[in-house]
Design a protein around this motif. Structure first.
Motif, mmCIF file in Angstrom:
data_model
loop_
_atom_site.group_PDB
_atom_site.id
_atom_site.type_symbol
_atom_site.label_atom_id
_atom_site.label_comp_id
_atom_site.label_asym_id
_atom_site.label_seq_id
_atom_site.Cartn_x
_atom_site.Cartn_y
_atom_site.Cartn_z
ATOM 1 N N LYS A 1 7.152 0.429 2.817
ATOM 2 C CA LYS A 1 6.924 2.144 2.181
ATOM 3 C C LYS A 1 8.320 2.793 2.251
ATOM 4 O O LYS A 1 8.446 4.384 2.518
ATOM 5 N N GLY B 1 -6.884 3.544 -3.118
ATOM 6 C CA GLY B 1 -5.449 2.102 -2.297
ATOM 7 C C GLY B 1 -5.460 1.848 -1.535
ATOM 8 O O GLY B 1 -6.983 2.487 -0.483
ATOM 9 N N SER B 2 -4.880 1.517 -0.452
ATOM 10 C CA SER B 2 -5.051 0.990 1.033
ATOM 11 C C SER B 2 -5.144 1.231 2.318
ATOM 12 O O SER B 2 -5.005 1.360 3.080
ATOM 13 N N THR B 3 -3.483 2.752 1.821
ATOM 14 C CA THR B 3 -3.495 3.571 2.268
ATOM 15 C C THR B 3 -4.892 4.381 3.140
ATOM 16 O O THR B 3 -5.402 4.764 4.601
ATOM 17 N N ILE C 1 1.569 7.072 -2.040
ATOM 18 C CA ILE C 1 2.751 6.921 -2.413
ATOM 19 C C ILE C 1 3.006 5.289 -2.779
ATOM 20 O O ILE C 1 2.935 4.529 -2.245
ATOM 21 N N HIS D 1 6.322 6.013 -7.015
ATOM 22 C CA HIS D 1 5.757 6.951 -7.770
ATOM 23 C C HIS D 1 4.068 8.147 -7.000
ATOM 24 O O HIS D 1 3.875 7.401 -5.773
HETATM 25 P P1 PGA Z 1 -1.582 1.349 -1.593
HETATM 26 O O1 PGA Z 1 -0.967 2.476 -2.931
HETATM 27 O O2 PGA Z 1 -2.008 3.003 -0.970
HETATM 28 O O3 PGA Z 1 -2.432 0.733 -1.595
HETATM 29 O O4 PGA Z 1 -0.129 1.058 -0.649
HETATM 30 C C1 PGA Z 1 -0.669 3.460 -2.835
HETATM 31 C C2 PGA Z 1 -0.068 3.559 -4.451
HETATM 32 O O5 PGA Z 1 0.429 3.080 -5.441
HETATM 33 O O6 PGA Z 1 -0.150 5.084 -4.184
#
Ligand code: PGA
Length: 248
Positions: free
Chosen positions: A202, A37-39, A133, A138
């Motif tokens: 988020k 994910g990007s986070t 998250i 999720h």
């Molecule tokens: P993200 O996704 O870091 O790209 O926002 C996180 C996730 O869906 O668990």
């Protein structure tokens, strides 16, 4: 749970990397659960910097990734295999034989999931599990409604998640419909959890996770029951929290 609020994405990423580096230094043969994910990208960049600048040694570390799309081969540029090697593993001295990522092309998915669970146990369990998250709450691909005791298995992705991830594919039709994911129960067995989130998108999910009732409608809320869980977020993701948290 420990809630740590940092000024922005950079500070959050540095703090996350500091915690991982601390574990790797203390226990060189530790087992780390990685997330895509990007986070976590900023945190991975900082780990690469620590490896290059300070010789942070990953050679004895065992890794287990949370999830993978079903049907994407490892070389596909949207597979989580590809993501992990491009964004972290190829830049550090991880031992490829100690890297575990679910196989999206497994012929017998059920047997694969059982094997994956067994490998985690054989490795001595996960010391530190990194989590992102979803905006829908999720964790890994445990979508709302997932059993809070679930194990590694195949899951149907929610429409919300498919839409969120569509930006990485040519069109919606190309976004995979299924994924292999560690279960909520699998994740909860890690000795320590580090859940990261940044950005206003988020804020609702973080508010539910930290202050809401525990419910399968928002699988991340289960981390309230973990003994050693840290929620590491930036100010924007913390905007809807009602209590104040000191962090560190
Ligand atoms: P993200 O996704 O870091 O790209 O926002 C996180 C996730 O869906 O668990």
């Amino acid at each position: 749970m420990l809630v740590v609020i940092k000024k922005d994405y950079e500070e959050m990423s540095r703090e996350g990397a500091k915690q991982i580096a601390g574990l790797v230094r203390k226990k060189p043969d530790c087992v780390i659960g990685f997330a895509t994910g990007s986070t976590p990208l900023g945190m991975y960049r900082e780990l690469i910097r620590l490896h290059n600048a300070e010789g942070l040694d990953f050679s004895k570390v065992t890794t287990f990734n949370l999830d993978e799309y079903v049907g994407l081969p490892p070389a596909h540029d949207q597979s989580y295999h590809y993501f992990m090697w491009e964004n972290l593993f190829k830049h550090i001295n991880v031992n490829p034989s100690k890297v575990h990522i679910p196989m999206g092309m497994a012929e017998d998915i059920e047997a694969f999931c059982e094997w994956y669970e067994r490998k985690i146990v054989e490795a001595g369990g996960i010391d530190l599990q990194i989590l992102g998250i979803g905006a829908n709450g999720h964790i890994a691909f445990n979508e709302p409604g997932s059993s809070l005791g679930s194990r590694t298995r195949i899951k149907t992705l929610s429409e919300k998640t498919r839409k969120d991830n569509a930006r990485f594919f040519k069109n919606m039709a190309e976004v995979p419909k299924y994924a292999i994911t560690m279960g909520v129960g699998t994740i909860m067995e890690a000795r320590q959890l580090l859940l990261l989130a940044n950005g206003a998108g988020k804020a609702d999910a973080i508010s539910a996770t930290v202050e809401g009732p525990i419910t399968a409608k928002c699988p991340a809320t289960i981390v309230q029951l973990h003994r050693y869980a840290t929620v590491l977020i930036d100010k924007a993701a913390a905007a809807k929290l009602e209590s104040s948290y000191n962090g560190f």
